[in-house]
Design a protein around this motif. Sequence first.
Motif, short mmCIF file in Angstrom:
data_model
loop_
_atom_site.label_atom_id
_atom_site.label_comp_id
_atom_site.label_asym_id
_atom_site.label_seq_id
_atom_site.Cartn_x
_atom_site.Cartn_y
_atom_site.Cartn_z
N TRP A 46 0.84 -1.22 0.00
CA TRP A 46 0.00 0.00 0.00
C TRP A 46 0.87 1.26 0.00
O TRP A 46 0.53 2.24 -0.66
N PHE A 57 -8.59 -7.84 -6.59
CA PHE A 57 -8.71 -6.43 -6.24
C PHE A 57 -7.99 -5.60 -7.29
O PHE A 57 -6.85 -5.90 -7.66
N LEU A 115 -7.03 -1.63 -8.75
CA LEU A 115 -6.94 -0.21 -8.42
C LEU A 115 -6.37 0.53 -9.62
O LEU A 115 -5.38 0.11 -10.21
N TYR A 130 -7.41 1.78 2.29
CA TYR A 130 -8.29 1.13 1.32
C TYR A 130 -7.58 -0.05 0.65
O TYR A 130 -8.12 -1.15 0.56
N ILE A 131 -6.33 0.18 0.24
CA ILE A 131 -5.56 -0.89 -0.40
C ILE A 131 -5.31 -2.03 0.60
O ILE A 131 -5.53 -3.20 0.31
N ASN A 135 -6.91 -2.87 3.35
CA ASN A 135 -8.10 -3.64 3.72
C ASN A 135 -8.59 -4.51 2.57
O ASN A 135 -9.03 -5.63 2.78
N SER A 136 -8.52 -3.96 1.35
CA SER A 136 -9.00 -4.73 0.21
C SER A 136 -8.15 -5.98 0.00
O SER A 136 -8.67 -7.04 -0.35
N ILE A 137 -6.85 -5.85 0.26
CA ILE A 137 -5.98 -7.03 0.10
C ILE A 137 -6.26 -8.05 1.20
O ILE A 137 -6.33 -9.25 0.97
N LYS A 138 -6.45 -7.52 2.41
CA LYS A 138 -6.72 -8.40 3.55
C LYS A 138 -7.96 -9.26 3.32
O LYS A 138 -8.01 -10.42 3.69
N GLU A 139 -8.97 -8.64 2.69
CA GLU A 139 -10.23 -9.35 2.47
C GLU A 139 -10.07 -10.60 1.61
O GLU A 139 -10.81 -11.55 1.76
N LYS A 187 -14.74 2.51 1.52
CA LYS A 187 -14.97 1.14 1.06
C LYS A 187 -14.79 1.05 -0.45
O LYS A 187 -14.59 0.00 -1.01
N SER A 188 -14.93 2.19 -1.11
CA SER A 188 -14.67 2.20 -2.54
C SER A 188 -14.07 3.54 -2.89
O SER A 188 -14.07 4.46 -2.06
#
Lengths: 179, 131
Positions: A116, A142, A144, A170-171, A173-177, B5-6
Amino acid sequence: MKTLSDHILDIIQNSVKAEATLIEIMVDFNKNKDLCTLKITDNGCGMNKETLSKATDPFFTSRNTRKVGLGLPLLKQNAEMSNGSFIISSEPGEGTSVEADFQLSNIDRPELGDVWNTIYLSLLGNENIELKYIHSTEKGRFELSSNEIRENLEGVSLQQKEIREAITDYIKNSIKEIQ
Amino acid sequence: MSKIKSLSDLKKIKEEVQSKMKLRENSDNPEQFVQVKVGMATCGIASGAKDTMKFFIEELELQAVDAVVTQTGCMGYCYAEPTVEVILPGKEPVVFGYVNKNKAEEIIDTYIKKGKLVDGIIPISFKTIDE
């Protein structure tokens, strides 16, 4: 280089130097195949066959500030050390593509690291380049795009604290998901 | 701070920031900004330039110094990485070597804020007394 993020930050600079306007970074972690792939593609000036054959030679560089060029050789070494492979291909005028494969479970495979921060710093440093980051695992994907970020910011600086934190979180958390 | 979130949520944050920026008297003249360039080639990255750059961004903001932090390539001083070039408004650029977090703190406190030189300068451009 201790992490894949460091490599990404480093290899991107080659694309920037090659005057690319689009850089695509793809990272894929696949536990089923026990494979980790890092692929960086740009639309820069590319290299001819002669230069390409010397690209992974640590004693070759296009700079004149120093006589060594270690970015690609280090990535190649890391990939090969972790039971993987390294491929670089390039076409003059078209662009260059670098792909490093790692055995995911190999003890010598570098961690992903704080990608990130890498992405954020690259966004900050290269305002005129479109940067795409695609992170995929067996659980999901994901994506971006720097253009999307800039459209939403409408000229406000990325350096603002709130924006910096929002983007890196944002990056992260999105990767963690999808981990 | 609200999480996003986005990327479209980024717009809201941008608007919040914009309204705050108007309160601060911010000049658009880049010459009034402090410019900090962190050497970020292979040698710099391997020596931890990423953390140095992040530290400069965070710390300068915390101390409310109007600064632009950017990356630059290798300046040929690989032995002294991470290297940082600082340009104070209206002054000649100065390059510092071995800039870890402690050094960065010293540079911000002493050179950027007070204008006093600190140890660890790499003499790239200098003039002799004859010039």
